[in-house]
Scaffold this active site. Structure first.
Site, PDB file in Angstrom:
ATOM      1  N   SER A 136     -49.797  14.459  95.298  1.00  0.00           N
ATOM      2  CA  SER A 136     -49.323  13.683  94.162  1.00  0.00           C
ATOM      3  C   SER A 136     -50.062  14.125  92.887  1.00  0.00           C
ATOM      4  CB  SER A 136     -49.510  12.186  94.453  1.00  0.00           C
ATOM      5  OG  SER A 136     -48.788  11.388  93.560  1.00  0.00           O
ATOM      6  N   ARG A 202     -47.641  -2.485  89.628  1.00  0.00           N
ATOM      7  CA  ARG A 202     -47.862  -2.021  90.997  1.00  0.00           C
ATOM      8  C   ARG A 202     -46.641  -2.286  91.873  1.00  0.00           C
ATOM      9  NH1 ARG A 202     -50.908   1.795  93.439  1.00  0.00           N
ATOM     10  NH2 ARG A 202     -51.745   1.131  95.441  1.00  0.00           N
ATOM     11  N   ASP A 290     -39.095  11.691 100.270  1.00  0.00           N
ATOM     12  CA  ASP A 290     -39.907  11.280  99.125  1.00  0.00           C
ATOM     13  C   ASP A 290     -38.998  11.006  97.924  1.00  0.00           C
ATOM     14  OD1 ASP A 290     -41.743  11.021  97.028  1.00  0.00           O
ATOM     15  OD2 ASP A 290     -43.029  12.635  97.753  1.00  0.00           O
ATOM     16  N   HIS A 319     -43.087   8.853  99.894  1.00  0.00           N
ATOM     17  CA  HIS A 319     -44.186   9.521  99.207  1.00  0.00           C
ATOM     18  C   HIS A 319     -45.541   9.176  99.823  1.00  0.00           C
ATOM     19  CE1 HIS A 319     -46.245  11.577  95.984  1.00  0.00           C
ATOM     20  NE2 HIS A 319     -46.913  10.482  95.660  1.00  0.00           N
ATOM     21  N   ASP A 320     -45.740   7.934 100.211  1.00  0.00           N
ATOM     22  CA  ASP A 320     -47.010   7.522 100.803  1.00  0.00           C
ATOM     23  C   ASP A 320     -47.301   8.226 102.127  1.00  0.00           C
ATOM     24  OD1 ASP A 320     -48.026   5.897  98.868  1.00  0.00           O
ATOM     25  OD2 ASP A 320     -47.563   4.000  99.864  1.00  0.00           O
TER      26      ASP A 320
END
Length: 352
Positions: A136, A202, A290, A319-320
């Protein structure tokens, strides 16, 4: 175990924008010992809200019994400029005023963060990095460093990252900043300013980090008669509050802009010209679902970095997945490094 150390750079630190920072502080952690040849360095670059404790946030890939372990390697991770975890950031004291910077903090770029990494490498006398790795925003840093200092990086590992931050990614970041800016306390010049806005930011970010399938697997209701108090709602609130307990809105604001700034082609004719400067043995890993960094961005990197190897990783987490799928990453990266060593041996043999 490692503790956080701080390197104090007493000269003026010039940013890409031309602005300057005085009394620069660079927080970092190291694990293992630097050997006499100083050729056993594994340098990890962290993502948006992580810190210098790579053995904590990348467990499974880094650790005592992991691929990257302190017994064999000298592992180092630097907390990026602008971050909440020890390096100079918006809550640091402005030497001119004696007060925290807050929103008078200068805007940074990925290249500024890499320039700080380079200062720390010089401080340690490191002239070669065996493996430079990041995912990232961390991958954006690693890529920039491999372009800026192509001769010192032996192996470059880029995970779930890109050569230019996309309009899609910038839009996600701007939406998060809009959320923060609606919180009036963000402008109150207090360390806890903007936390309500940060909680919303967040929540927005999570939607780009995970996937429909991930939420279905973990937040699906087990009953049919609910009309409120949904698990997914509780999860979003919990994750927002969790970040607010460990981070600050000002660092988040500035670091999101750092990510937006990422474009390896800036000042280098073109993106492809910039990628052509990379000389390291390069492994590019993408995650097939992703949303934030689509796999097409990693395919572009592999197609434009000379000799790069590309792998697609399957994950339910989007993505995580770059933080979660450490068994798969260990297998892919371990095989790549074995192959790169064999190539060097063959090359040396032919030269002899």
């Amino acid at each position: 175990m490692s503790t956080i150390s701080t390197y104090n750079y007493n000269k003026t630190f010039k940013l890409e924008s031309g602005k300057k920072l005085r009394k620069l502080e660079i927080a970092y952690q190291t694990y293992g010992k630097l050997n006499t040849k100083k050729d056993n360095v594994i340098w990890a670059c962290h993502a948006l809200t992580a810190n210098s404790d790579v053995l904590d946030w990348w467990k499974g890939l880094f650790g005592n019994n992991a691929l990257f372990n302190p017994d064999e390697h000298f592992i180092i991770c630097t907390n990026v400029l602008g971050s909440h975890y020890g390096s100079t950031n918006p809550l640091s004291e402005n030497p001119v005023t004696g007060l925290p910077y807050y929103l008078s903090f200068p805007e940074l770029t990925v290249r500024d963060q890499v320039s700080a990494h380079r200062l720390l490498a010089t401080h340690f006398g490191i002239q070669h990095i065996k493996v430079l790795i990041g995912g990232s925003l961390g991958g954006q840093q690693a890529m920039e460093w491999a372009i800026m200092d192509p001769a010192i990086i032996d192996n470059l590992i880029l995970v779930a990252t890109n050569a230019v931050h996309s309009p899609w990614g910038i839009a996600f970041n701007e939406s998060q900043r809009l959320a923060i800016s609606t919180d009036r306390s963000f402008y109150a010049q207090k360390p806890d300013g903007g936390l309500k806005g940060l909680k919303v930011a967040r929540s927005i970010a999570l939607l780009s980090y995970r996937t429909y399938d991930a939420y279905t697997a973990t937040q699906l209701e087990s009953v049919n008669d609910k009309t409120g108090n949904f698990r997914a709602s509780s999860y979003q609130n919990y994750q927002g509050e969790k970040l607010c307990k460990r981070f600050n809105a000002y660092s988040y604001w500035y670091l999101s802009k750092v990510m937006d700034s990422h474009n390896v082609g800036r000042g280098r004719n073109s993106v492809t010209d910039a990628l052509a400067l990379i000389k390291a043995n390069t492994l590019v890993i993408g995650i097939d679902n992703d949303v934030l960094f689509p796999i097409s961005e990693q395919e572009f990197l592999a197609n434009n970095i000379s000799g790069a190897e590309f792998h697609s990783l399957k994950s339910a987490y989007g993505h995580d997945g770059f933080l979660i799928e450490t068994d798969a990453l260990t297998n892919i990266i371990g095989n790549f490094l074995k192959e790169s060593v064999n190539k060097k041996i063959i090359k040396l043999h032919k030269t002899a």
